[in-house]
Scaffold this motif. Sequence first.
Motif, PDB file in Angstrom:
ATOM      1  N   GLU A  55      47.564  75.792  53.466  1.00  0.00           N
ATOM      2  CA  GLU A  55      46.791  76.313  53.292  1.00  0.00           C
ATOM      3  C   GLU A  55      45.335  75.522  53.231  1.00  0.00           C
ATOM      4  N   ALA A  56      45.031  74.717  52.396  1.00  0.00           N
ATOM      5  CA  ALA A  56      44.056  74.543  51.668  1.00  0.00           C
ATOM      6  C   ALA A  56      43.265  73.054  52.705  1.00  0.00           C
ATOM      7  N   ASP A  57      41.773  72.477  53.206  1.00  0.00           N
ATOM      8  CA  ASP A  57      41.664  71.874  53.684  1.00  0.00           C
ATOM      9  C   ASP A  57      41.554  70.328  52.595  1.00  0.00           C
ATOM     10  N   ALA A  58      40.832  70.781  52.062  1.00  0.00           N
ATOM     11  CA  ALA A  58      40.908  69.186  50.556  1.00  0.00           C
ATOM     12  C   ALA A  58      41.339  70.478  49.367  1.00  0.00           C
ATOM     13  N   PRO A  77      43.355  65.256  52.135  1.00  0.00           N
ATOM     14  CA  PRO A  77      42.130  65.118  51.185  1.00  0.00           C
ATOM     15  C   PRO A  77      41.869  65.769  49.363  1.00  0.00           C
ATOM     16  N   VAL A  78      41.738  64.436  48.921  1.00  0.00           N
ATOM     17  CA  VAL A  78      42.152  64.848  47.232  1.00  0.00           C
ATOM     18  C   VAL A  78      40.890  63.905  46.633  1.00  0.00           C
ATOM     19  N   ILE A  79      40.618  64.493  46.360  1.00  0.00           N
ATOM     20  CA  ILE A  79      39.031  64.071  45.243  1.00  0.00           C
ATOM     21  C   ILE A  79      39.025  64.062  43.358  1.00  0.00           C
ATOM     22  N   GLN A  80      39.870  63.002  43.002  1.00  0.00           N
ATOM     23  CA  GLN A  80      40.082  63.415  41.689  1.00  0.00           C
ATOM     24  C   GLN A  80      38.674  62.830  40.551  1.00  0.00           C
ATOM     25  N   VAL A  81      38.725  63.288  39.950  1.00  0.00           N
ATOM     26  CA  VAL A  81      36.982  63.339  38.921  1.00  0.00           C
ATOM     27  C   VAL A  81      37.776  63.467  37.439  1.00  0.00           C
ATOM     28  N   PRO A  82      37.060  62.722  36.329  1.00  0.00           N
ATOM     29  CA  PRO A  82      37.002  63.619  34.691  1.00  0.00           C
ATOM     30  C   PRO A  82      36.489  65.142  34.788  1.00  0.00           C
ATOM     31  N   VAL A  83      36.903  65.960  34.025  1.00  0.00           N
ATOM     32  CA  VAL A  83      36.461  67.157  33.456  1.00  0.00           C
ATOM     33  C   VAL A  83      35.675  67.241  33.461  1.00  0.00           C
ATOM     34  N   ILE A  98      33.527  69.341  50.509  1.00  0.00           N
ATOM     35  CA  ILE A  98      32.857  69.597  52.002  1.00  0.00           C
ATOM     36  C   ILE A  98      33.156  68.851  52.706  1.00  0.00           C
ATOM     37  N   SER A  99      32.856  67.269  52.309  1.00  0.00           N
ATOM     38  CA  SER A  99      32.192  66.350  53.893  1.00  0.00           C
ATOM     39  C   SER A  99      32.922  65.874  54.248  1.00  0.00           C
ATOM     40  N   LEU A 100      34.405  65.538  53.100  1.00  0.00           N
ATOM     41  CA  LEU A 100      35.972  65.468  53.503  1.00  0.00           C
ATOM     42  C   LEU A 100      36.337  66.399  55.088  1.00  0.00           C
ATOM     43  N   ILE A 101      36.450  68.040  54.672  1.00  0.00           N
ATOM     44  CA  ILE A 101      36.910  68.667  55.426  1.00  0.00           C
ATOM     45  C   ILE A 101      36.009  67.984  56.631  1.00  0.00           C
ATOM     46  N   ASN A 102      34.798  68.206  56.586  1.00  0.00           N
ATOM     47  CA  ASN A 102      34.238  67.963  57.730  1.00  0.00           C
ATOM     48  C   ASN A 102      34.153  67.022  58.595  1.00  0.00           C
ATOM     49  N   LYS A 103      35.114  65.713  57.826  1.00  0.00           N
ATOM     50  CA  LYS A 103      35.074  64.822  59.108  1.00  0.00           C
ATOM     51  C   LYS A 103      35.941  64.780  60.321  1.00  0.00           C
TER      52      LYS A 103
END
Length: 103
Positions: A55-58, A77-83, A98-103
């Motif tokens: 159900e997740a959008d991102a 859509p996945v954003i991976q960043v260091p902790v 949010i911007s990935l969701i809104n695309k």
Amino acid sequence: MKIVAVTACPSGVAHTYMAATALKKAAKANGAEIKIETQGALGIENEITEKEAREADAVILAIETAIAKPERFKNKPVIQVPVSEAIKDADAIVKKAISLINK
């Protein structure tokens, strides 16, 4: 908009939880719903279910180590960043999700 996140650092102690707290605060400030799973010294806490992952959008992965069950997030859509980045600039990370969701 629904975001799920996993935080995990190599030692799985303070930084894992600091990143989770920062992401939670940033999501609230930006009007996003978020569920954050931590994978640390105590194992998996607040586990994201298969249903929640579907159900997740991102997805935000604030990780510096391999995580358990990454297959839950395929085709999302996945954003991976260091902790450390999630601790320092969670707001920018949430806004990017949010911007990935809104695309």
